[in-house]
Design a protein around this motif. Structure first.
Motif, mmCIF file in Angstrom:
data_model
loop_
_atom_site.group_PDB
_atom_site.id
_atom_site.type_symbol
_atom_site.label_atom_id
_atom_site.label_comp_id
_atom_site.label_asym_id
_atom_site.label_seq_id
_atom_site.Cartn_x
_atom_site.Cartn_y
_atom_site.Cartn_z
ATOM 1 N N LYS A 92 9.065 5.141 -8.154
ATOM 2 C CA LYS A 92 9.174 4.078 -7.148
ATOM 3 C C LYS A 92 8.827 4.603 -5.772
ATOM 4 O O LYS A 92 9.188 5.707 -5.406
ATOM 5 N N LEU A 93 8.106 3.782 -5.002
ATOM 6 C CA LEU A 93 7.882 4.013 -3.581
ATOM 7 C C LEU A 93 8.538 2.894 -2.798
ATOM 8 O O LEU A 93 8.497 1.732 -3.229
ATOM 9 N N THR A 94 9.116 3.235 -1.674
ATOM 10 C CA THR A 94 9.567 2.236 -0.715
ATOM 11 C C THR A 94 8.864 2.566 0.595
ATOM 12 O O THR A 94 9.064 3.641 1.156
ATOM 13 N N GLY A 95 8.014 1.637 1.035
ATOM 14 C CA GLY A 95 7.207 1.853 2.223
ATOM 15 C C GLY A 95 7.646 0.980 3.374
ATOM 16 O O GLY A 95 7.879 -0.222 3.193
ATOM 17 N N PHE A 96 7.748 1.587 4.537
ATOM 18 C CA PHE A 96 8.126 0.887 5.765
ATOM 19 C C PHE A 96 6.942 0.932 6.720
ATOM 20 O O PHE A 96 6.387 2.008 6.978
ATOM 21 N N VAL A 97 6.566 -0.223 7.241
ATOM 22 C CA VAL A 97 5.400 -0.337 8.105
ATOM 23 C C VAL A 97 5.845 -0.807 9.483
ATOM 24 O O VAL A 97 6.458 -1.873 9.610
ATOM 25 N N ASN A 98 5.558 -0.008 10.498
ATOM 26 C CA ASN A 98 5.847 -0.367 11.886
ATOM 27 C C ASN A 98 4.883 -1.496 12.252
ATOM 28 O O ASN A 98 3.690 -1.269 12.414
ATOM 29 N N SER A 99 5.391 -2.727 12.329
ATOM 30 C CA SER A 99 4.494 -3.860 12.509
ATOM 31 C C SER A 99 5.118 -4.971 13.344
ATOM 32 O O SER A 99 6.333 -5.061 13.480
ATOM 33 N N THR A 100 4.237 -5.804 13.871
ATOM 34 C CA THR A 100 4.652 -6.954 14.662
ATOM 35 C C THR A 100 5.244 -8.006 13.728
ATOM 36 O O THR A 100 4.975 -8.002 12.518
ATOM 37 N N PRO A 101 6.026 -8.937 14.276
ATOM 38 C CA PRO A 101 6.640 -9.968 13.424
ATOM 39 C C PRO A 101 5.634 -10.832 12.673
ATOM 40 O O PRO A 101 5.941 -11.317 11.585
ATOM 41 N N ASP A 102 4.436 -11.006 13.212
ATOM 42 C CA ASP A 102 3.460 -11.870 12.550
ATOM 43 C C ASP A 102 2.507 -11.115 11.628
ATOM 44 O O ASP A 102 1.681 -11.723 10.951
ATOM 45 N N PHE A 103 2.622 -9.793 11.522
ATOM 46 C CA PHE A 103 1.775 -9.008 10.628
ATOM 47 C C PHE A 103 2.304 -9.160 9.205
ATOM 48 O O PHE A 103 3.491 -8.965 8.958
ATOM 49 N N THR A 104 1.423 -9.502 8.264
ATOM 50 C CA THR A 104 1.876 -9.770 6.892
ATOM 51 C C THR A 104 1.146 -8.932 5.841
ATOM 52 O O THR A 104 1.296 -9.188 4.643
ATOM 53 N N ASP A 105 0.395 -7.939 6.262
ATOM 54 C CA ASP A 105 -0.369 -7.133 5.313
ATOM 55 C C ASP A 105 0.296 -5.794 4.996
ATOM 56 O O ASP A 105 -0.388 -4.813 4.693
ATOM 57 N N GLN A 106 1.632 -5.744 5.016
ATOM 58 C CA GLN A 106 2.328 -4.507 4.663
ATOM 59 C C GLN A 106 1.887 -3.980 3.299
ATOM 60 O O GLN A 106 1.671 -2.777 3.156
ATOM 61 N N PRO A 107 1.720 -4.841 2.276
ATOM 62 C CA PRO A 107 1.268 -4.320 0.982
ATOM 63 C C PRO A 107 -0.092 -3.622 1.055
ATOM 64 O O PRO A 107 -0.305 -2.602 0.405
ATOM 65 N N LYS A 108 -1.018 -4.142 1.860
ATOM 66 C CA LYS A 108 -2.333 -3.509 2.000
ATOM 67 C C LYS A 108 -2.202 -2.146 2.669
ATOM 68 O O LYS A 108 -2.945 -1.224 2.350
ATOM 69 N N VAL A 109 -1.265 -2.010 3.598
ATOM 70 C CA VAL A 109 -1.039 -0.718 4.250
ATOM 71 C C VAL A 109 -0.502 0.286 3.225
ATOM 72 O O VAL A 109 -1.034 1.392 3.077
ATOM 73 N N ILE A 110 0.527 -0.082 2.488
ATOM 74 C CA ILE A 110 1.150 0.838 1.533
ATOM 75 C C ILE A 110 0.220 1.120 0.352
ATOM 76 O O ILE A 110 0.349 2.147 -0.320
ATOM 77 N N ASN A 111 -0.777 0.260 0.136
ATOM 78 C CA ASN A 111 -1.794 0.568 -0.874
ATOM 79 C C ASN A 111 -2.469 1.902 -0.592
ATOM 80 O O ASN A 111 -2.947 2.559 -1.525
ATOM 81 N N GLY A 112 -2.511 2.320 0.659
ATOM 82 C CA GLY A 112 -3.091 3.624 0.975
ATOM 83 C C GLY A 112 -2.386 4.744 0.227
ATOM 84 O O GLY A 112 -3.019 5.695 -0.241
ATOM 85 N N ALA A 113 -1.069 4.648 0.092
ATOM 86 C CA ALA A 113 -0.291 5.638 -0.659
ATOM 87 C C ALA A 113 -0.441 5.400 -2.165
ATOM 88 O O ALA A 113 -0.689 6.339 -2.925
ATOM 89 N N SER A 114 -0.300 4.158 -2.579
ATOM 90 C CA SER A 114 -0.373 3.839 -4.008
ATOM 91 C C SER A 114 -1.726 4.206 -4.601
ATOM 92 O O SER A 114 -1.803 4.832 -5.664
#
Length: 152
Positions: A92-114
Motif C-alpha cells: 500500500k501507498l498513501t500519497g499526500f499532495v500539497n495542493s490548492t482546494p480546487d486541484f483534483t488531480d492528486q491521483p495523477k500526481v501519485i501515479n508518478g510513484a505507482s
C-alpha cells in the motif's frame, strides 16, 4: 533480473536512506511487513517544493512523487539489511499532495510513484493506494508518500 539491475536499466541509483527529520523512526518491521514513514519529495539536489494547482504542474508533481518512491525503496533496502531480494510486494501507498482546494488531480500526481514502482518491480510493484490533498506539507514539499511492503 534483480531489482538493482532493473533500477540501473531505468537509470536509477538508490541513494542512502534519508534520515528522519523529527522524532520518529524511518521504518518499522513487524512480522513480514515493513511500514516506511512518509518520504518527502527530494533528490540529491534538494527538496522538491511547490503547490499543485498554484505554482506546480501535474507532470512536475508526478516527478516529485517518483522521487518519493525512490526514497521509499532506499528505506526498504535499509530495512532489509541491503537485500532487496527479500521484497515480496508493495502492499500500500498513501500519497499526500500539497495542493490548492480546487486541484483534483492528486491521483495523477501519485501515479508518478505507482508507475515507477511497477516499472521497477513488475507485478510485485502493484499496490493498493490512497492519493489525498494536503493544505501544506513539511518544508513546503510538493509530495509525501508512506508505504507498506511485504518481505520474506
Amino acid at each position: 533480473m534483480t531489482i538493482e539491475a532493473r533500477l540501473a536499466e531505468l537509470g536509477v541509483t538508490l541513494p542512502d536512506a534519508p534520515a528522519p527529520a523529527a522524532n520518529y523512526v524511518p521504518f518499522v518491521v513487524t512480522g513480514n511487513l515493513v511500514h516506511v514513514s512518509g518520504q518527502i519529495s527530494q533528490t540529491a539536489d534538494g527538496m522538491i517544493k511547490g503547490r499543485l494547482g498554484a505554482d506546480m504542474e501535474t507532470e512536475a508533481g508526478a516527478a516529485a512523487a517518483k522521487a518519493c518512491a525512490i526514497s521509499l525503496l532506499a528505506q526498504l533496502r535499509r530495512a532489509c539489511d541491503g537485500d532487496l531480494t527479500r521484497l515480496v510486494r508493495v502492499v500500500k501507498l498513501t500519497g499526500f499532495v500539497n495542493s490548492t482546494p480546487d486541484f483534483t488531480d492528486q491521483p495523477k500526481v501519485i501515479n508518478g510513484a505507482s508507475d515507477f514502482l511497477v516499472a521497477a518491480l513488475g507485478d510485485a510493484g502493484r499496490h493498493a493506494r490512497s492519493a489525498v490533498s494536503a493544505a501544506s506539507l513539511p518544508f513546503g514539499v510538493a509530495v509525501e508518500i508512506e508505504a507498506i511492503f511485504e518481505i520474506r
